[in-house]
Every structure is written in structure tokens, then in C-alpha cells.
Design an enzyme around this catalytic site. Structure first.
Site, PDB file in Angstrom:
ATOM      1  CG  HIS A 236       2.968   8.109   8.892  1.00 27.71           C
ATOM      2  ND1 HIS A 236       2.717   9.451   9.033  1.00 27.71           N
ATOM      3  CD2 HIS A 236       2.802   7.857   7.590  1.00 27.71           C
ATOM      4  CE1 HIS A 236       2.390   9.972   7.872  1.00 27.71           C
ATOM      5  NE2 HIS A 236       2.429   9.022   6.974  1.00 27.71           N
ATOM      6  CG  ASN A 237       0.581   3.910   8.675  1.00 32.23           C
ATOM      7  OD1 ASN A 237       0.461   5.096   8.998  1.00 32.23           O
ATOM      8  ND2 ASN A 237      -0.243   2.969   9.100  1.00 32.23           N
TER       9      ASN A 237
END
Length: 359
Positions: A236-237
Site C-alpha cells: 500500500h501507498n
């Protein structure tokens, strides 16, 4: 196709008979009559005369051969361009297969093809000439650009944004939940909601069984022109820069930023919250535990500049030799100590015998 015509299309210099017909392309050792082969390395030149290929693509300046030749400064690139001329992907019939489920509110542009047993959820938009293979799932609110191709059994979760000319191979999962948990007061892990999204920009290619997690908040982004090999995990991210190449079995931890034109070789692991500069190359099986400046080549675990790594490897390889040298030195020291002890004993005066008995 006549060899003369092919030479014009590939912008190669023709040497020999340009009237011969080329039917297909083949490796040098497998080529037969009507086949075009290529020689990308000088070590393969001795095999050329023994090959049954009708013609060959070779490097400009190669020694003359008995076969008609297309000469160029980049034989491999010319061969790739020839492949694109001879072999074009099959295009399915436009429209939605009767076994697929397309929910209300889906917007399909002209010439879109959706294969059997696929599911397209509400609010999805798919651009012109895009192809969705069999058993593909596309989640709510996803936007797909033009000329994309999703191979069978791709899964795209809700709210993913996909640019133009994106290719996603079988088994890939785009937009799965990020791996995020927090312990409560009793030590129980509480799942952190993953409410962000994934953006794949134009001309990205995603290999088979790749997983790209949605952001906790915000965006996981793969920028324009990046190519990702099979079996890669992107957490994620993460932000991956433009024109980057990531080889198979690599793993990128959360909130890492990777620059433009980066190369990650096979089985590279990258820790979370790391920044990798533009034009970096990370060698196979390296472990990146801290940020890397632009332009370098890094190897090993933890990843260090390649010259430092090579010196370390050279030093490790000398350990057996150094151990033998230490054993020889220890033996010499022991021998010297024995000699010195004997000399000291010889130098000590002998004690005279006691005279007279008891009174």
C-alpha cells in the site's frame, strides 16, 4: 513477405537476394527454409553457416556469410520489430459474451470485447478497443482507458483507475487490501481499513500473479511506461516512477517511493518508507533497507554500492587462505616459543649440591 520488403520496413541494409520469401521467424538453431533468424552475439557467428535459415538479421560489420542478410547496428531490436510485423495478437469479437454479467450503469465504449464468465460491476467505464478476457472481475467505479488488455482471471477491485494501453496478465490482483494492522490494549491485531485506491498510468504492463495493494488512504501509483514481471508484490501507498522495470519475485513494502527509470532485478526486497532515486539499478536478491541516492548500482544485503559489495565478496573469498596463513603463523609462533623456552632453561645456572650431613 519478400526479404527486400522486410528490409525496408526494418530499415536494415540488405545484402544478397532480396526476392526470397520469409514466412516466419525462428531461433538460429531451429530455423529452416523460409525462416528468418538473427545473430545478436559474435559467438553465434560460427553457427550461422550450419543453420538452415533462409536469411538472417546480423550486426553491421559482421563477417560475410553465404546467406542473404539484413544488417543493422541493433540486430535484436530489428528482430523484435520483425516479430511485431509477423505476429499480431488475436482480437476477440467485440461485444459482451452472453455468460458474462455487466451491471447497470456500466459504460462500454466502441469495440470493447468482454469474454465469457466475466463480471463488471456498476459504475465501471471501459475505453475504446479494450479487451477483457474470460473470468475477469472489475470492481465498482473502476475506470479503464483505451486499448487495454486484461488476460483471463485478472481481478481488479473497486475504484481502480487504469490508463491507456495497459496490459494485465492472468492471475494479477489490482487493488487488494493493504497489509495493515494495529494491536489494541489486549495485544489483539485490529485491521486498519484500506480505503485508498490504485492508479496504473498509461503503457504500464503487469505480469502474471502480480499483487498491487490499494492505499490505506490516498493512492498506490504505478507511473507511465513501467513494466512489472510475474510474481511481484507491491504494498500500500507505494509509488513506482515512470519507465521503471521490476523483475520477478521482488517485494516492495508500504509507503516506499521508487524513482523514474529504476531497474529492480529478480528477488529484490525493499523495506518500508524507503526512497530510491532516479536511474538506480538494484541487483538480484539485494535487500534495500535505507534510501538510495540517484544513479547508482547497488548489490547485496543490506544493499551497498556495487564496488563496495565486490570488495566485500573478494575479502570473504580470501577467508580460507587467510585462515591457513594464520595457522602457519600460529605454528611458527609455537615453535619459536618452544625454542626460547629451551634456551632460557639452558642459560639458567645449575644449583650446587648441599655439602655435609646433619650435625
Amino acid at each position: 513477405m519478400q526479404l527486400r520488403e522486410l528490409a525496408e520496413k526494418l530499415r536494415c541494409r540488405l545484402v544478397g537476394n532480396g526476392e526470397i520469401e520469409v514466412n516466419r521467424l525462428a531461433p538460429l538453431h531451429e530455423a529452416g527454409e523460409g525462416d528468418l533468424a538473427f545473430v545478436a552475439n559474435a559467438r553465434d557467428l560460427p553457427k550461422l553457416e550450419a543453420s538452415k535459415a533462409s536469411a538472417v538479421i546480423a550486426h553491421e560489420g559482421s563477417p560475410p556469410c553465404s546467406k542473404p542478410a539484413l544488417l543493422t547496428n541493433d540486430p535484436y531490436l530489428a528482430f523484435v520489430q520483425a516479430l511485431r510485423l509477423f505476429y499480431t495478437p488475436d482480437r476477440p469479437t467485440r461485444g459482451v459474451h452472453p455468460s458474462s454479467i455487466v451491471q447497470e450503469g456500466v459504460c462500454l465504449a466502441e469495440d470493447v470485447a468482454i469474454g465469457p464468465l466475466s463480471v463488471v460491476e456498476a459504475g465501471v467505464t471501459i475505453g475504446q478497443r479494450s479487451i477483457v478476457g474470460a473470468q475477469v472481475y472489475i470492481g465498482k467505479g473502476t475506470r479503464v482507458g483505451v486499448d487495454c488488455r486484461f488476460y483471463p482471471q485478472v481481478m481488479i477491485r473497486d475504484g481502480v483507475e487504469i490508463g491507456d494501453r495497459v496490459i494485465i496478465h492472468s492471475g494479477a490482483v489490482i487493488g487488494s487490501d493493504g497489509f495493515g494492522y494495529r494491536k489494541d490494549g489486549q495485544g489483539v491485531r485490529i485491521k486498519i481499513p484500506q480505503v485508498g485506491r490504485v492508479i496504473l498510468e498509461d503503457d504500464v504492463e503487469i505480469g502474471a500473479n502480480v499483487t498491487i495493494d490499494r492505499a490505506t488512504m490516498g493512492t498506490t501509483r504505478i507511473k507511465r511506461g513501467t513494466k512489472i514481471d510475474n510474481l511481484v508484490q507491491i504494498a500500500h501507498n507505494v509509488v513506482v516512477g515512470a519507465d521503471t522495470v521490476i523483475a520477478a519475485l521482488s517485494g516492495i513494502s508500504g509507503s516506499t517511493t521508487i524513482g523514474d527509470r529504476v531497474t529492480l532485478a529478480g528477488q529484490v526486497g525493499i523495506a518500508d518508507h524507503v526512497e530510491i532515486g532516479d536511474d538506480v539499478t538494484v541487483g538480484a536478491q539485494a535487500g534495500v533497507t535505507k534510501s538510495l541516492p540517484p544513479g547508482g548500482v547497488f548489490l547485496g544485503f543490506p544493499a551497498v554500492p556495487h564496488l563496495e559489495f565486490k570488495r566485500s565478496v573478494a575479502a570473504v573469498n580470501r577467508i580460507p587462505q587467510l585462515l591457513m596463513a594464520i595457522k602457519r603463523i600460529e605454528a611458527r609462533l609455537a615453535s619459536l616459543e618452544d625454542t626460547m623456552r629451551e634456551r632460557r632453561e639452558e642459560a639458567q645456572p645449575s644449583q650446587p649440591a648441599s655439602e655435609g650431613g646433619p650435625q
